[in-house]
Design a protein around this motif. Structure first.
Motif, PDB file in Angstrom:
ATOM      1  N   GLN A  16       0.803  -1.158   0.091  1.00 38.02           N
ATOM      2  CA  GLN A  16      -0.186   0.002   0.113  1.00 38.02           C
ATOM      3  C   GLN A  16       0.811   1.296   0.069  1.00 38.02           C
ATOM      4  OE1 GLN A  16      -3.170   0.375  -0.431  1.00 38.02           O
ATOM      5  NE2 GLN A  16      -3.359   2.517  -0.053  1.00 38.02           N
ATOM      6  N   LYS A  19       2.266   1.724  -3.204  1.00 35.35           N
ATOM      7  CA  LYS A  19       1.145   2.345  -4.433  1.00 35.35           C
ATOM      8  C   LYS A  19       0.995   3.727  -4.107  1.00 35.35           C
ATOM      9  CE  LYS A  19      -3.569   1.525  -4.177  1.00 35.35           C
ATOM     10  NZ  LYS A  19      -4.795   0.844  -3.984  1.00 35.35           N
ATOM     11  N   GLU A  20       0.861   4.351  -2.693  1.00 38.07           N
ATOM     12  CA  GLU A  20       0.691   5.645  -2.538  1.00 38.07           C
ATOM     13  C   GLU A  20       1.660   6.331  -2.976  1.00 38.07           C
ATOM     14  OE1 GLU A  20      -0.217   5.868   1.853  1.00 38.07           O
ATOM     15  OE2 GLU A  20      -2.071   4.620   1.374  1.00 38.07           O
ATOM     16  N   MET A  23       1.581   6.829  -6.838  1.00 45.60           N
ATOM     17  CA  MET A  23       0.354   8.076  -7.205  1.00 45.60           C
ATOM     18  C   MET A  23       0.940   9.311  -6.849  1.00 45.60           C
ATOM     19  SD  MET A  23      -2.756   5.725  -5.661  1.00 45.60           S
ATOM     20  CE  MET A  23      -3.949   6.911  -6.025  1.00 45.60           C
ATOM     21  N   MET A  78      -7.299  12.220  -4.205  1.00 45.70           N
ATOM     22  CA  MET A  78      -6.565  11.081  -4.430  1.00 45.70           C
ATOM     23  C   MET A  78      -6.234  10.491  -2.900  1.00 45.70           C
ATOM     24  SD  MET A  78      -2.770  10.479  -6.004  1.00 45.70           S
ATOM     25  CE  MET A  78      -1.938  11.569  -4.904  1.00 45.70           C
ATOM     26  N   LYS A  81      -9.823   9.043  -1.459  1.00 47.11           N
ATOM     27  CA  LYS A  81     -10.185   7.815  -2.481  1.00 47.11           C
ATOM     28  C   LYS A  81      -9.480   6.648  -2.167  1.00 47.11           C
ATOM     29  CE  LYS A  81     -12.479   6.479  -6.590  1.00 47.11           C
ATOM     30  NZ  LYS A  81     -13.600   6.139  -6.424  1.00 47.11           N
ATOM     31  N   PHE A  82      -7.926   7.131  -2.455  1.00 50.96           N
ATOM     32  CA  PHE A  82      -7.101   5.885  -2.415  1.00 50.96           C
ATOM     33  C   PHE A  82      -6.020   5.649  -1.304  1.00 50.96           C
ATOM     34  CE2 PHE A  82      -8.148   7.320  -6.798  1.00 50.96           C
ATOM     35  CZ  PHE A  82      -8.532   6.300  -7.227  1.00 50.96           C
TER      36      PHE A  82
END
Length: 104
Positions: A16, A19-20, A23, A78, A81-82
């Motif tokens: 995670q 991924k962050e 992004m 962002m 939501k993510f």
């Protein structure tokens, strides 16, 4: 193998976090492209040919004002939501199992 005979197991939260980070990096690069495109695209003309929006040259208005507002809003979206709120403290075995299920 570690000293106690257990194999190394990567923390499931790393997936995670990676991924962050990706992004955030992509959003930053898109912001730079936006700024550069409008700043140098519209701003490379002679001053006598500039168009104006709300008293600002169009290149400045689009690259700095609109871009700043747009990418601030995209950042908030962002994150809400993510991104996931998670503890970065050490995990117990029960918490580790929970994270394994959640972040697969």
């Amino acid at each position: 193998m570690t000293k106690k005979g257990k194999e190394f197991e990567e923390d499931p939260r790393y997936k995670q976090c990676n991924k962050e980070a990706i992004m955030g990096l992509v959003l930053g690069i898109v912001n730079l492209i936006w700024w550069f495109g409008f700043g140098y695209g519209l701003g490379s003309k002679p001053v006598s040919e500039y168009t104006y929006m709300f008293g600002f040259p169009a290149w400045f208005f689009m690259s700095c004002i609109v871009g700043g507002i747009l990418f601030s809003i995209l950042t908030v979206i962002m994150i809400n939501k993510f991104f996931k709120n998670m503890s970065l403290d050490g995990l117990s075995e029960d918490e580790l199992e929970e994270y394994r299920k959640e972040y697969k």
